[in-house]
Design a protein around this motif. Structure first.
Motif, PDB file in Angstrom:
ATOM      1  N   UNK B   1       0.983  -0.927   0.159  1.00 25.23           N
ATOM      2  CA  UNK B   1      -0.140  -0.052   0.031  1.00 25.23           C
ATOM      3  C   UNK B   1       1.002   1.321  -0.009  1.00 25.23           C
ATOM      4  N   UNK B   2       0.523   2.396  -0.630  1.00 24.69           N
ATOM      5  CA  UNK B   2       1.154   3.711  -0.724  1.00 24.69           C
ATOM      6  C   UNK B   2       1.056   4.133   0.794  1.00 24.69           C
ATOM      7  N   UNK B   3       1.998   5.293   0.964  1.00 27.12           N
ATOM      8  CA  UNK B   3       1.694   6.056   2.158  1.00 27.12           C
ATOM      9  C   UNK B   3       0.528   6.874   2.102  1.00 27.12           C
ATOM     10  N   UNK B   4      -0.201   6.466   3.425  1.00 29.33           N
ATOM     11  CA  UNK B   4      -1.360   7.196   3.618  1.00 29.33           C
ATOM     12  C   UNK B   4      -1.216   8.680   3.993  1.00 29.33           C
ATOM     13  N   UNK B   5       0.003   9.213   4.404  1.00 25.36           N
ATOM     14  CA  UNK B   5       0.224  10.508   4.868  1.00 25.36           C
ATOM     15  C   UNK B   5       1.467  11.115   4.202  1.00 25.36           C
ATOM     16  N   UNK B   6       1.421  11.812   3.238  1.00 24.90           N
ATOM     17  CA  UNK B   6       2.748  11.852   2.251  1.00 24.90           C
ATOM     18  C   UNK B   6       2.574  13.494   1.937  1.00 24.90           C
ATOM     19  N   UNK B   7       3.881  13.960   1.759  1.00 27.16           N
ATOM     20  CA  UNK B   7       4.121  15.233   1.020  1.00 27.16           C
ATOM     21  C   UNK B   7       4.891  14.820  -0.168  1.00 27.16           C
ATOM     22  N   UNK B   8       4.474  15.637  -1.305  1.00 26.55           N
ATOM     23  CA  UNK B   8       4.947  15.102  -2.612  1.00 26.55           C
ATOM     24  C   UNK B   8       5.010  16.605  -3.632  1.00 26.55           C
ATOM     25  N   UNK B   9       6.020  16.399  -4.316  1.00 21.63           N
ATOM     26  CA  UNK B   9       6.041  17.584  -5.391  1.00 21.63           C
ATOM     27  C   UNK B   9       5.174  17.125  -6.516  1.00 21.63           C
ATOM     28  N   UNK B  10       4.750  16.073  -6.643  1.00 19.07           N
ATOM     29  CA  UNK B  10       3.928  15.581  -7.796  1.00 19.07           C
ATOM     30  C   UNK B  10       2.323  16.189  -7.611  1.00 19.07           C
ATOM     31  N   UNK B  11       1.627  16.456  -8.656  1.00 19.46           N
ATOM     32  CA  UNK B  11       0.046  16.891  -8.642  1.00 19.46           C
ATOM     33  C   UNK B  11      -0.484  15.897  -7.574  1.00 19.46           C
ATOM     34  N   UNK B  12      -1.254  16.135  -6.880  1.00 17.41           N
ATOM     35  CA  UNK B  12      -2.330  15.301  -6.177  1.00 17.41           C
ATOM     36  C   UNK B  12      -3.608  14.711  -6.889  1.00 17.41           C
ATOM     37  N   UNK B  13      -3.872  13.616  -6.461  1.00 18.36           N
ATOM     38  CA  UNK B  13      -5.063  12.855  -7.109  1.00 18.36           C
ATOM     39  C   UNK B  13      -6.425  12.907  -6.391  1.00 18.36           C
TER      40      UNK B  13
END
Lengths: 77, 154, 154, 77
Positions: B1-13
């Motif tokens: 499973x992906x992280x449930x709580x994350x910071x990213x420079x990619x667009x959010x979906x």
């Protein structure tokens, strides 16, 4: 050494994201802030801090190899 | 499973965040999408820049997730926060909460955004046509009146 | 532009509903997704069937949109409601509301789901392993105790 | 004729989605309901109605060509 991380306008004040300061004579967060004040002539009053990614108080101990972050009022969301 | 709580420079979906919390036990998913607004207090924003203390920000988001679990044991939550340069209408943050019954999902969701604005080390910088400024206090009680205190960019 | 208030037998998309209300004036989008829950009052749902008085339901959704405009003049809203056979975790309804400031978006969104459950002619039928039943009252004050009143399917 | 639409469990009661009833002697929603009661031996007490897609009262006028919908308690969302 103690690593100091600077975010947001702190970066502008200190001229970069990361500083390394000598741990000699430094025992607490307060000592780190005092050092920065005198070495950079910087106003860090009222700034929050984190030691190793946990929010800290002025009395929080700091030792060799620790990372101290300067946390201006957050504005995420 | 992906992280449930994350910071990213990619667009959010929104699709992905909703999927993170959707489950057979849930009858309600509430999502909050914080988007870049063009005008704030009459001044036109050209774009925003978000900066995070990445590792600590994710830890703090996870801590908020645990707070939610204590207050609403049936809730599942997920949060993504974006960093970097964001244009008008881009999503800066997406919060998804699922619960068996909807009331809790609204409440827990609103709780999360309030907490993000209090304890997550993320900062935004407004870029106007005639200047830029780090925003000092998301609760809008104070703002550094003239750029950064103690000097810095104008 | 697509319809902002619609009833459809096609799957609903959170991406599309959010896009309907996202705009430069908005800083917040709140979405509600009503999903099919597996257990209600201890009984396992196999699937749900939604039926609508299609044309009137869309008119009523539009009327709710006008009510929102009266109460929250800065809000934009969009609602999609699905009909037909829905499986566990499928989205039955998606409500999207955008506002300049977030508090209004949560409030207006919750207002819309409450009103849908009051005045929009849509009905759901629970299908269990051992029976089926039209649900009589979404506010859960009453339920026909034994299938449809006056006869009907069991 | 007057068109009557039946939804949810009303469909089961009346055996279909659409009925057509003769408009002779029918002036209001109440008359429609009375007619259905006697013609189908159906319990429609407490049922809401709409005339031409607007919620109606028992006193709402109904005339030739109108569509009357029988609206059980809704359960959307």
């Amino acid at each position: 050494m103690i690593n100091v991380l600077c975010f947001a306008h702190m970066k502008d004040i200190f001229g970069g994201e990361r500083l390394a300061i000598n741990s000699g004579g430094i025992a607490t967060v307060k000592d780190v802030l005092e050092h920065l004040k005198s070495a950079y002539d910087a106003d860090v009053s009222g700034i929050m801090t984190a030691v190793n990614e946990e929010f800290a108080e002025e009395s929080t101990p700091v030792s060799q190899g620790d990372t101290v972050a300067l946390i201006p009022p957050v504005s995420g969301g | 499973m992906e992280k449930r709580f994350f910071v990213t420079s990619e667009p959010l979906s929104v699709e992905e965040l909703a999927a993170e919390v959707t489950r057979p036990e849930a009858g309600a998913v509430v999502q909050f999408i914080g988007t870049v607004r063009e005008f704030t207090k009459g001044r036109r924003t050209v774009y925003l820049e978000y900066e995070a203390y990445h590792s600590m920000a994710e830890k703090q988001l996870e801590a908020i997730g645990r707070e939610v679990k204590e207050r609403w044991p049936d809730a599942e939550s997920a949060v993504g926060h974006r960093t970097g340069e964001l244009q008008i209408s881009d999503a800066a943050v997406i919060i998804a909460v699922s619960t068996p019954h909807r009331k809790d999902a609204y409440e827990a969701n609103e709780y999360i955004i309030e907490r993000i604005k209090q304890i997550v080390p993320i900062w935004k910088k407004e870029h106007w046509e005639d200047g830029e400024q780090w925003v000092g206090d998301q609760l809008e009680q104070t703002r550094y009146p003239d750029g950064a205190p103690g000097g810095g960019n104008k």
